[in-house]
Design a protein around this motif. Structure first.
Motif, short mmCIF file in Angstrom:
data_model
loop_
_atom_site.label_atom_id
_atom_site.label_comp_id
_atom_site.label_asym_id
_atom_site.label_seq_id
_atom_site.Cartn_x
_atom_site.Cartn_y
_atom_site.Cartn_z
N GLU A 200 -0.90 28.34 2.28
CA GLU A 200 -2.00 29.28 2.50
C GLU A 200 -3.08 29.09 1.43
OE1 GLU A 200 0.80 30.14 3.75
OE2 GLU A 200 0.44 31.46 5.47
N PRO B 92 11.28 44.39 27.22
CA PRO B 92 10.12 43.98 26.42
C PRO B 92 10.35 44.24 24.93
CG PRO B 92 9.67 46.02 27.60
CD PRO B 92 11.00 45.54 28.06
N SER B 93 9.48 43.66 24.11
CA SER B 93 9.69 43.79 22.67
C SER B 93 9.38 45.21 22.23
CB SER B 93 8.79 42.81 21.92
OG SER B 93 7.47 43.27 21.97
N GLN C 223 17.19 36.67 14.80
CA GLN C 223 15.91 35.93 14.83
C GLN C 223 15.53 35.44 13.45
OE1 GLN C 223 12.89 37.85 17.35
NE2 GLN C 223 14.45 39.37 17.80
N GLU D 188 17.99 36.56 20.91
CA GLU D 188 16.95 35.55 21.20
C GLU D 188 17.36 34.17 20.68
OE1 GLU D 188 14.40 36.32 23.01
OE2 GLU D 188 13.92 38.43 22.70
N THR E 19 14.50 31.17 20.83
CA THR E 19 13.09 31.19 20.39
C THR E 19 12.81 29.92 19.61
OG1 THR E 19 13.91 32.67 18.71
CG2 THR E 19 12.20 33.53 20.16
N GLY E 20 11.65 29.38 19.81
CA GLY E 20 11.27 28.19 19.07
C GLY E 20 11.82 26.91 19.67
N LEU E 21 12.57 27.02 20.76
CA LEU E 21 13.07 25.79 21.40
C LEU E 21 12.20 25.51 22.63
CD1 LEU E 21 16.95 26.18 21.32
CD2 LEU E 21 15.40 25.34 19.57
N ASP E 22 12.04 24.22 22.95
CA ASP E 22 11.27 23.92 24.15
C ASP E 22 12.16 24.10 25.37
OD1 ASP E 22 12.47 21.11 24.67
OD2 ASP E 22 11.86 21.12 22.56
N HIS F 226 14.37 38.32 26.02
CA HIS F 226 13.25 39.02 26.64
C HIS F 226 13.20 38.77 28.15
CE1 HIS F 226 11.39 35.13 26.24
NE2 HIS F 226 11.60 35.18 24.95
N GLN G 154 3.39 29.05 11.89
CA GLN G 154 4.36 29.79 12.70
C GLN G 154 4.58 31.19 12.15
OE1 GLN G 154 7.92 27.55 13.24
NE2 GLN G 154 6.83 25.80 14.08
N LYS G 155 4.64 31.27 10.83
CA LYS G 155 4.84 32.58 10.20
C LYS G 155 3.92 32.61 8.99
CE LYS G 155 9.61 33.98 10.96
NZ LYS G 155 10.93 34.06 10.35
N GLU H 92 2.00 26.02 16.35
CA GLU H 92 2.93 26.87 17.12
C GLU H 92 2.81 28.33 16.71
OE1 GLU H 92 6.78 25.41 18.03
OE2 GLU H 92 6.42 23.53 16.99
N ALA I 155 5.56 30.75 18.20
CA ALA I 155 6.93 30.25 18.35
C ALA I 155 7.98 31.35 18.18
CB ALA I 155 7.20 29.14 17.34
N HIS I 156 7.69 32.35 17.36
CA HIS I 156 8.72 33.34 17.08
C HIS I 156 8.49 34.65 17.83
CE1 HIS I 156 10.70 31.04 13.98
NE2 HIS I 156 9.51 30.62 13.63
N LEU I 157 7.65 34.61 18.84
CA LEU I 157 7.30 35.87 19.49
C LEU I 157 7.85 35.93 20.91
CD1 LEU I 157 3.58 35.94 18.32
CD2 LEU I 157 5.57 36.95 17.22
N ASP I 158 8.07 37.16 21.38
CA ASP I 158 8.51 37.31 22.76
C ASP I 158 7.30 37.16 23.68
OD1 ASP I 158 7.56 40.23 23.55
OD2 ASP I 158 8.20 40.19 21.45
N PRO I 159 7.52 36.91 24.99
CA PRO I 159 6.42 36.54 25.88
C PRO I 159 5.30 37.57 25.93
CG PRO I 159 8.51 36.30 26.99
CD PRO I 159 8.81 36.91 25.67
N GLN I 160 5.69 38.84 25.86
CA GLN I 160 4.64 39.85 25.99
C GLN I 160 3.71 39.81 24.78
OE1 GLN I 160 6.15 43.77 26.47
NE2 GLN I 160 4.12 44.60 26.92
N THR I 161 4.31 39.77 23.61
CA THR I 161 3.51 39.68 22.39
C THR I 161 2.74 38.37 22.38
OG1 THR I 161 5.43 40.70 21.39
CG2 THR I 161 3.66 40.07 19.92
N HIS J 244 4.66 24.40 22.35
CA HIS J 244 5.39 24.01 23.55
C HIS J 244 5.53 25.22 24.45
CE1 HIS J 244 8.69 25.67 21.31
NE2 HIS J 244 8.69 24.66 20.46
#
Lengths: 561, 564
Positions: free
Chosen positions: A219, A380-381, A427, A508, A511-514, A539, B426-427, B507, B510-516, B538
């Motif tokens: 950053e 949902p989240s 997660q 989850e 998450t992060g996998l294609d 989800h 990503q974060k 990405e 990458a760490h979020l659910d679809p809605q977010t 992806h």
């Protein structure tokens, strides 16, 4: 970030109770610590004897009295050498053992209440407590208890011997000694008490800033913030240095006063010898008293500095003891039983909210998970899917209702035994700065290489690991920095699969996998979990999973689909 | 390339040379203090002589002697205070300088250093090891000169009054450096090892603290505590090894001192017996000698005490030279003027972290025009993040060229490159502080209006009412107290504030659910307008973005098509 705020909590408990707690942790070490004190006192007496005898011997010779054998002097001399060496070795060793105990106790205490993670505590601050604060505590024994018991003994020896020759002189010297050896160090301790706290916090703050700097290097570079962070570090360093400088100056000043009273004591002895002011000593006694006084006050010199450390030591003790001062949601329970191996899981009329000011996450929620069934909880989240996992893992407790495992209330089961029944992938699973092998072994410390490879291939990452030059011994780096995000995630998954628990709780997992890897994973999951209960928190479903029951969580209600 | 040991030696040499410039006041004070001690011992000896042998005639009256004693004591007090003060100043300056040195070095190398060294070890280097080096500069360096100068000065005085005693004390004193040399070699090795063990332990602690929840919930806290106990005990054993040597060496000084005392007493005693006549002058001289012996050995003792400090420098040196070497600034690095249009060209770019592990990027070629958008698509490990890190200037290509506005990226100074780019990973790293401070990190001097716009654009204002102190809420480490989506919005707000022409997205969902994810994408698409954008993804959502779709596999481009 700019205006740093201490996360170090103000605490109510005072130093006394902190010291009491520390002595409690050290109770098995107490005999050896006490023996160390005895050793150091013997060494001290020998030191006093050597110098005074040498002085008197010269005096005796000078006034022509027949000389006693010098053998005595030699014996004391060599004895003192040996005792002093043994004493220092012994006391330091005893102390370091005690510090190791304290570190382990600290880790246990931290672990006990950190199932939710560190919360608002900073890892830099906790590291500061674990490393430098505990190190400061060696001063409690080596720099406070040992020298001050020594100085008390010296006081009695000095005063009683001199009073044998001359009461008035012994009285005057006693006053000088009390000022130099007790009052000055106490003053130093008192003055630095407040600053000691600032010093320790300043150190922790510097560490947090520097961790932020290292951690946020990306950053900082991307936003061109190098100058800013450098000046922030500088500011914190200057603050720390100012406090250190103040402390040193104050303590040095009091040290000068202490030194000065030592000199005055010498003047008193000389005056007594010269019959000035009060009825004097004879010549021989004067020389003896003088050398005794000189040696006794020489031992006083480091005491003021040690007194100045007292403030720091007290604050370090408080910080170490109060590592878990954060308010947690954990309540005291009486847990005795071990969790049963198998059985159904039942959520009975569960109501939960994070705290009183927040709305209920669920009210009267009911769920039954039969043994060896596979269920999915979707939604949902923000609806509290992961909180269900936290409840099951005893990270948090429901305000109403109860959770049972094979009809046993979870509250009556020990945390550890419950967690050993559940293989859990969250997660935020942490990858340790270690080899792939060591990371996997956290799941099952006794796993063979074959089992490790098996788990890796189930998590469809075996090929990647095989291509690495060091294979299982590849270093993952901090937080798995040396592998890509998706690869790290799959290694964490392999670790969870290795954990041979009857319940598999996956939050989850993909998450992060294609998409391709995700499909691969669910296919293996179907194969490997025949004799396990599986709770899948996702989800949405891809359709590949073979699920017995699907529950939909929304607005605090669970609905079976 | 110099070999490791040579490098350590050079580093120590350089540091010592700088440190030595600051110690003259301390040496001066040390010598003054010895002189005063001689004076004090002489006064006591004179008075005692008078007491023992009343016929002894003093040069001064006893009252003036007592007065001198008082005055000298005051002086000595002042010198002691000044010594403490100067020691402090010297130490502070040295620590500040070293910390600066390491921080500059790490900044020079930039984020890629984290692939080689753990943040725990680097923090230990900058914080604890620098603090621990205080003693080297403030105690060891002065002691390394004073241990010869002060005893020599004292010996001159003893020689004037008691030549024989001077010889004895001198010989006993000579034993000390010989013993030091013998113990010293062992001490240095042990200290270095202890130092490395300390650093390892600390890095291990930090890592375990960060992953504490993972350990606890895996039911492994007992195992982990046992492992820590083993490491902590190893550290104790190493520390004891050093102390054993240190105590032996100080015992050797005690031994020399006691020998000196006994020999002086015995020899002079025998002299008296032989001569059968006691001269008051020689009594005074012997007493003086006896009183000054502890003073003679005290600088030697300081040296032995400071020996550990010396070994610490060697320990730090071995870590300091292990830092990757600074990237040597090439002549053509310059500040390149800001432009609000950015185009990017990759020409035959190849990159590897480690030759053995093969190429991460393999012969990449693509061109992106200003305000165009590119998607990097591929499975994890395909090299998407590496491409982005390269454009950020964190790493340099091993072969080939990256051109930004037709200028080689290696010619950009760090500040002129960062002025062009905004980046969302990503974060986001959340720094110690409030949400506001974390957003303003992107632009410290942002106006209230700009700030308000940024938090609206990132939809942070939507979740603020749920936080206890709104925008001033303090966030925990790694964004504790915020959900993944909420933390990512901070990163988006930062990018809005920065308002740079080139936007790099690694990405971001990458760490979020679809809605977010959908929510975040809505915000991101707004952000991408009128900027050059490169996004690694992806996610299906991401693939809806129009532009150049670059498919990667194992670091090579397998397909490049324009989707509109």
């Amino acid at each position: 970030m700019m205006d740093m705020r201490m996360n170090v909590r103000q605490n109510n408990s005072d130093a006394r109770s902190a010291f009491k707690k520390i002595l409690d942790v050290w109770h098995t070490r107490l005999p050896s610590l006490i023996l160390g004190v005895v050793f150091s006192l013997i060494a001290l007496i020998l030191g006093l004897a050597l110098m005074s005898l040498a002085g008197s011997k010269v005096a005796l010779t000078a006034i022509g009295v027949a000389i006693t054998s010098s053998l005595f002097l030699k014996i004391i001399g060599s004895f003192r050498l040996i005792i002093r060496y043994v004493e220092r070795l012994y006391t330091h060793n005893a102390m370091f053992h005690a510090l190791t105990d304290l570190r382990i106790w600290f880790f246990h205490k931290l672990a006990k209440e950190s199932a939710v993670g560190l919360g608002f505590r900073h890892s830099g601050d906790i590291l500061s407590r674990l490393v430098s604060d505990i190190e400061t505590l060696d001063g409690l024994y080596l720099r406070l208890i040992l020298p001050f018991t020594g100085s008390i003994l010296t006081f009695f020896i000095l005063v009683s011997i001199i009073s044998y020759f001359n009461i008035v002189l012994s009285f005057l010297i006693a006053i000088c000694y009390i000022i130099a050896a007790f009052i000055c160090p106490c003053c130093a301790g008192y003055l630095t008490r407040k600053r000691g706290k600032k010093l320790i916090q300043g150190m922790a703050l510097l560490r947090i800033t520097i961790l932020d700097f290292i951690h946020g290097l990306r950053e900082i570079r991307a936003f061109g913030a190098e100058q800013r962070i450098a000046s922030l570090i500088n500011k914190n360093e200057v603050n720390l240095f100012n406090d250190q400088a103040y402390q040193v100056k104050e303590v040095a000043l009091i040290g000068v006063i202490s030194f000065f009273f030592g000199q005055i004591a010498i003047i008193f002895v000389l005056m007594a010898g010269l019959n000035i002011g009060f009825h004097g000593l004879n010549a021989l006694h004067t020389v003896f008293c003088l050398f005794l006084t000189l040696t006794a006050f020489e031992l006083v010199v480091p005491l003021t500095r040690a007194g100045g450390l007292a403030g720091q030591i007290a604050n370090a003790a408080i910080r170490v003891i109060n590592v878990n001062n954060e308010k947690t949601l954990i309540l005291k329970r009486d847990e005795q039983e071990k969790a049963p191996k198998y059985g159904d899981i039942q959520f009975k009329d569960i109501s939960f909210r994070w705290n009183d000011s927040q709305p209920w996450l669920y009210q009267n929620l009911n769920l039954i998970i039969q043994q060896n069934k596979k269920i999915a909880i979707i939604g949902p989240s923000g609806t509290g899917k992961s909180t269900l996992a936290a409840l099951l893992l005893k990270v948090v407790y429901p305000q109403k209702g109860m959770i049972t495992l094979a009809d046993k209330n979870l509250n009556q089961l020990t945390d550890d035994s419950v967690r050993k029944r559940i293989a859990w992938l969250s997660q935020n699973t942490h990858l340790f700065d270690d080899t792939i092998r060591q990371n996997l072994l956290l799941g099952d410390p006794k796993a063979t290489d074959d089992e490790l490879w098996q788990a890796l291939s189930e998590a469809s990452v075996a090929n990647v690991v095989r291509e690495m030059p060091d294979g299982l011994d590849t270093w993952l780096g901090e937080g798995g920095v040396k592998v890509s995000g998706g690869q790290g995630r799959r290694i964490a998954l392999a670790r969870t699969l290795l954990f041979k628990a009857p319940i598999l709780l996956l939050d989850e997992p993909t998450t992060g996998l294609d998409a391709d890897t995700e499909a691969d994973f669910f296919q293996t999951l179907n194969k490997i979990t025949i004799h396990r209960t599986v709770i899948l928190i996702v989800h949405c479903l891809t359709g590949i999973e073979q699920i017995d029951e699907i529950w939909h969580l929304s607005k605090g209600k669970l609905i079976k689909q | 390339m110099l070999d490791h040991k040579e490098k350590i030696k050079n580093w120590i040499k350089t540091q010592t040379k700088i440190g030595k410039k600051a110690i003259f006041p301390l040496i001066f004070l040390g010598l003054i203090s010895s002189l005063i001690a001689v004076g004090l011992a002489w006064i006591i000896a004179e008075i005692l002589g008078k007491i023992l042998i009343p016929t002894y005639s003093l040069q001064f009256s006893v009252f003036s002697l007592l007065f001198f004693f008082l005055v000298l004591s005051v002086f000595q007090g002042c010198v002691l205070f000044l010594e403490d003060y100067m020691t402090l100043k010297t130490g502070l300056r040295a620590r500040h300088r070293l910390r600066q040195l390491f921080i500059d070095h790490i900044m020079q190398i930039g984020p890629s250093i984290l692939r080689r060294q753990s943040s725990g070890a680097l923090t230990a280097l900058i914080v604890d090891q620098v603090e621990a080096l205080d003693g080297y500069f403030s105690r060891w360096l002065p002691a390394s000169i004073l241990w010869i100068a002060s005893p020599f000065l004292i010996l001159v005085f003893v020689y004037l009054v008691q030549p024989w005693s001077a010889l004895i004390i001198g010989l006993c004193g000579l034993m000390v450096p010989i013993a030091q040399a013998i113990f010293g070699i062992g001490a240095a090795i042990a200290a270095r090892q202890q130092f490395l063990a300390m650093t390892r332990l600390q890095a291990q602690f930090l890592d375990r603290i960060r992953g504490i929840a993972t350990i606890v919930l895996a039911g492994r806290s007992e195992d982990m505590a046992n492992k820590l106990a083993v490491s902590a005990d190893e550290l104790r054993q190493r520390t004891m090894k050093i102390l054993r040597i240190a105590f032996l060496s100080s015992a050797s000084i005690d031994c020399a001192m006691i020998m000196a005392i006994i020999l002086v007493v015995l020899m002079d005693g025998n002299q008296f017996l032989k001569s059968h006549s006691v001269q008051s002058i020689s009594v005074t001289n012997i007493l003086f000698t006896l009183l000054i012996i502890p003073e003679f050995f005290s600088p030697l003792r300081s040296l032995a005490l400071a020996y550990q400090d010396r070994a610490r420098l060697t320990g730090t040196a071995s870590m300091a030279v292990e830092l990757p070497e600074k990237i040597i600034k090439t002549q053509n690095v310059k500040n390149i003027p800001f432009s609000d249009q950015v185009d990017i060209q990759f020409k035959n770019v190849t990159y590897y972290w480690d030759r053995q592990r093969g190429n991460v990027l393999h012969n990449l070629n693509f061109t992106l025009k200003a305000r165009d958008k590119a998607l990097l698509i591929g499975s994890s490990g395909a090299g998407k993040s590496t491409i982005i890190e390269m454009i950020l200037g964190f790493i340099k290509p091993n072969k080939g060229q990256v051109l930004i506005n037709n200028i080689d990226i290696t010619e950009y100074s760090a500040s002129s490159l960062s002025a062009l780019t905004a980046w969302i990973g990503q974060k986001p790293v959340i720094f110690n502080g409030t949400i506001k401070e974390n957003i303003l990190f992107a632009k410290l001097d942002a106006s209230d209006q700009e700030f308000q716009k940024a938090i609206e654009a990132a939809a942070i204002d939507q979740y603020l009412p749920n936080l206890p102190q709104g925008i001033e809420t303090v966030i925990g480490e790694n964004g504790f107290g915020l959900s993944g989506g909420q933390a990512q919005r901070i990163a988006i707000a930062r990018a809005y504030l920065k308002n740079a022409p080139l936007l790099l997205l690694d990405e971001p969902t990458a760490h979020l659910d679809p809605q977010t994810e959908q929510d975040i994408f809505k915000r991101l698409i707004q952000l991408t307008q009128n900027r050059t954008v490169i996004m690694a993804t992806h996610s299906e959502q991401g693939k809806k973005i129009h532009g150049l779709h670059i498919r990667l596999n194992k670091g090579a481009i397998i397909d490049c098509e324009r989707v509109d």
